[in-house]
Scaffold this motif. Structure first.
Motif, PDB file in Angstrom:
ATOM      1  N   HIS A 124     -13.827 -13.082  49.251  1.00  0.00           N
ATOM      2  CA  HIS A 124     -14.782 -12.438  50.157  1.00  0.00           C
ATOM      3  C   HIS A 124     -16.175 -13.049  50.028  1.00  0.00           C
ATOM      4  O   HIS A 124     -16.934 -13.068  51.009  1.00  0.00           O
ATOM      5  CB  HIS A 124     -14.830 -10.928  49.892  1.00  0.00           C
ATOM      6  CG  HIS A 124     -13.759 -10.160  50.586  1.00  0.00           C
ATOM      7  ND1 HIS A 124     -13.930  -9.613  51.836  1.00  0.00           N
ATOM      8  CD2 HIS A 124     -12.483  -9.879  50.225  1.00  0.00           C
ATOM      9  CE1 HIS A 124     -12.810  -9.004  52.209  1.00  0.00           C
ATOM     10  NE2 HIS A 124     -11.916  -9.145  51.246  1.00  0.00           N
TER      11      HIS A 124
ATOM     12  N   SER B   7     -17.674  -5.497  49.905  1.00  0.00           N
ATOM     13  CA  SER B   7     -17.256  -4.131  50.234  1.00  0.00           C
ATOM     14  C   SER B   7     -16.011  -3.819  49.420  1.00  0.00           C
ATOM     15  O   SER B   7     -14.991  -4.507  49.545  1.00  0.00           O
ATOM     16  CB  SER B   7     -16.949  -4.010  51.737  1.00  0.00           C
ATOM     17  OG  SER B   7     -16.192  -2.842  51.990  1.00  0.00           O
TER      18      SER B   7
ATOM     19  N   ARG C 280     -14.161  -1.373  49.830  1.00  0.00           N
ATOM     20  CA  ARG C 280     -13.148  -0.943  50.792  1.00  0.00           C
ATOM     21  C   ARG C 280     -12.374  -2.146  51.345  1.00  0.00           C
ATOM     22  O   ARG C 280     -11.142  -2.116  51.476  1.00  0.00           O
ATOM     23  CB  ARG C 280     -13.809  -0.165  51.931  1.00  0.00           C
ATOM     24  CG  ARG C 280     -12.823   0.495  52.899  1.00  0.00           C
ATOM     25  CD  ARG C 280     -13.581   1.241  53.987  1.00  0.00           C
ATOM     26  NE  ARG C 280     -14.423   2.280  53.428  1.00  0.00           N
ATOM     27  CZ  ARG C 280     -13.994   3.503  53.141  1.00  0.00           C
ATOM     28  NH1 ARG C 280     -12.725   3.828  53.358  1.00  0.00           N
ATOM     29  NH2 ARG C 280     -14.817   4.406  52.641  1.00  0.00           N
ATOM     30  N   ALA C 281     -13.113  -3.231  51.658  1.00  0.00           N
ATOM     31  CA  ALA C 281     -12.454  -4.426  52.188  1.00  0.00           C
ATOM     32  C   ALA C 281     -11.569  -5.077  51.130  1.00  0.00           C
ATOM     33  O   ALA C 281     -10.474  -5.556  51.434  1.00  0.00           O
ATOM     34  CB  ALA C 281     -13.502  -5.408  52.693  1.00  0.00           C
TER      35      ALA C 281
ATOM     36  N   ALA D 248     -10.117  -3.537  48.619  1.00  0.00           N
ATOM     37  CA  ALA D 248      -8.953  -2.665  48.457  1.00  0.00           C
ATOM     38  C   ALA D 248      -7.968  -2.860  49.605  1.00  0.00           C
ATOM     39  O   ALA D 248      -6.747  -2.901  49.392  1.00  0.00           O
ATOM     40  CB  ALA D 248      -9.406  -1.209  48.380  1.00  0.00           C
ATOM     41  N   ARG D 249      -8.487  -3.008  50.810  1.00  0.00           N
ATOM     42  CA  ARG D 249      -7.604  -3.199  51.971  1.00  0.00           C
ATOM     43  C   ARG D 249      -6.785  -4.476  51.817  1.00  0.00           C
ATOM     44  O   ARG D 249      -5.577  -4.488  52.077  1.00  0.00           O
ATOM     45  CB  ARG D 249      -8.441  -3.254  53.250  1.00  0.00           C
ATOM     46  CG  ARG D 249      -7.596  -3.401  54.521  1.00  0.00           C
ATOM     47  CD  ARG D 249      -8.481  -3.491  55.758  1.00  0.00           C
ATOM     48  NE  ARG D 249      -9.327  -4.676  55.751  1.00  0.00           N
ATOM     49  CZ  ARG D 249     -10.652  -4.632  55.666  1.00  0.00           C
ATOM     50  NH1 ARG D 249     -11.293  -3.478  55.595  1.00  0.00           N
ATOM     51  NH2 ARG D 249     -11.356  -5.747  55.665  1.00  0.00           N
ATOM     52  N   ASP D 250      -7.422  -5.555  51.376  1.00  0.00           N
ATOM     53  CA  ASP D 250      -6.705  -6.811  51.196  1.00  0.00           C
ATOM     54  C   ASP D 250      -5.636  -6.715  50.114  1.00  0.00           C
ATOM     55  O   ASP D 250      -4.652  -7.468  50.131  1.00  0.00           O
ATOM     56  CB  ASP D 250      -7.682  -7.929  50.833  1.00  0.00           C
ATOM     57  CG  ASP D 250      -8.498  -8.394  52.030  1.00  0.00           C
ATOM     58  OD1 ASP D 250      -8.319  -7.829  53.124  1.00  0.00           O
ATOM     59  OD2 ASP D 250      -9.315  -9.318  51.858  1.00  0.00           O
TER      60      ASP D 250
ATOM     61  N   GLY E  92      -3.926  -3.962  49.578  1.00  0.00           N
ATOM     62  CA  GLY E  92      -2.972  -2.914  49.933  1.00  0.00           C
ATOM     63  C   GLY E  92      -3.163  -1.655  49.128  1.00  0.00           C
ATOM     64  O   GLY E  92      -2.198  -0.915  48.878  1.00  0.00           O
TER      65      GLY E  92
ATOM     66  N   VAL F 213      -5.672   1.961  48.362  1.00  0.00           N
ATOM     67  CA  VAL F 213      -6.704   2.837  48.889  1.00  0.00           C
ATOM     68  C   VAL F 213      -7.971   2.582  48.073  1.00  0.00           C
ATOM     69  O   VAL F 213      -7.898   2.243  46.886  1.00  0.00           O
ATOM     70  CB  VAL F 213      -6.294   4.320  48.810  1.00  0.00           C
ATOM     71  CG1 VAL F 213      -5.104   4.593  49.730  1.00  0.00           C
ATOM     72  CG2 VAL F 213      -5.967   4.722  47.387  1.00  0.00           C
ATOM     73  N   SER F 214      -9.114   2.734  48.702  1.00  0.00           N
ATOM     74  CA  SER F 214     -10.360   2.394  48.011  1.00  0.00           C
ATOM     75  C   SER F 214     -10.577   3.259  46.774  1.00  0.00           C
ATOM     76  O   SER F 214     -11.168   2.797  45.784  1.00  0.00           O
ATOM     77  CB  SER F 214     -11.547   2.533  48.969  1.00  0.00           C
ATOM     78  OG  SER F 214     -11.595   3.828  49.523  1.00  0.00           O
TER      79      SER F 214
END
Length: 230
Positions: A25, A34, A36-37, A39-41, A43, A45-46
């Motif tokens: 990132h 982020s 959140r970003a 965590a999304r990558d 898989g 939850v934040s």
């Protein structure tokens, strides 16, 4: 393997994976990480990520410490591989290593020496790793001074307020190093990273296409300024 050891290993692997994703990132988002970003990558939850890094700043600090340590290790290894009796050769080896690491890791370099991240204040944990690269130069100069191969400049060249500042720095980082010589070391080191930054951030692309040759020439001038013998 005992359960605590398994948990520790799994946690260490998760920390490494989180930092690896965060470094990717950095290449696109810079220091504006982020959680959140990330965590999304991964898989996740934040909220699960917060078990490993309570905040974005904690993750940034981990990345900064690792980057400083990696840069420091590269510079130290280059210095260790050079002739111990050749201060100028050691300086050039350290400079080339710093540039090489920066060109190979531009996002991490930008995190260390680029624009400050808004809202982030680096904690004391980063100070030791940050000192590893300049400590190499100080070691080169101190060795040369002890061997009689480097002469201390005239202390009269320093303004009195600056001399007091340098005396404090010398006492903490380089006991016995004359203030005027320390001033030249600091000038050489800041010019080195300014030179790397100009190249890495595209400031000299059009004007100086032969950047490696320019770098070698400039670091040679810095060696002259510091007083490293030819």
């Amino acid at each position: 393997m005992p359960a605590p050891s398994i948990r520790a290993r799994v946690r260490a692997e998760m920390l490494d994976e989180i930092k690896a994703v965060a470094r990717r990132h950095l290449a696109t988002d810079g220091g504006n990480l982020s959680l959140r970003a990330v965590a999304r990558d991964m898989g996740m939850v934040s909220s699960a990520l917060y078990r490993y890094f309570p905040s974005r700043d904690d993750l940034l600090t981990a990345l900064i410490v690792e980057a400083y340590d990696a840069l420091g290790a590269a510079v130290e290894a280059a210095d260790a591989g050079a002739d111990r009796l050749d201060p100028r050769g050691r300086w050039h080896a350290a400079c080339r290593a710093a540039r090489g690491w920066a060109l190979a890791h531009p996002a991490e370099y930008a995190l260390l020496y680029g624009s400050p991240v808004p809202g982030y204040a680096a904690p004391d944990d980063t100070l030791g790793p940050a000192m590893r690269p300049p400590a190499v130069l100080l070691g080169i100069v101190r060795d040369g001074l002890a061997a009689g191969r480097i002469a201390a400049p005239d202390p009269g060249e320093l303004p009195e307020p600056l001399r007091a500042d340098l005396a404090e720095i010398a006492a903490a980082l380089a006991p016995g190093l004359p203030e005027a010589l320390l001033a030249r070391c600091l000038a050489g080191w800041t010019q080195l990273f300014g030179l790397i930054s100009f190249e890495l951030f595209g400031r000299i692309d059009r004007t100086l296409p032969h950047r490696a040759e320019y770098f070698a020439h400039q670091t040679d001038l810095m060696a002259d300024l510091i007083g490293l013998p030819r």
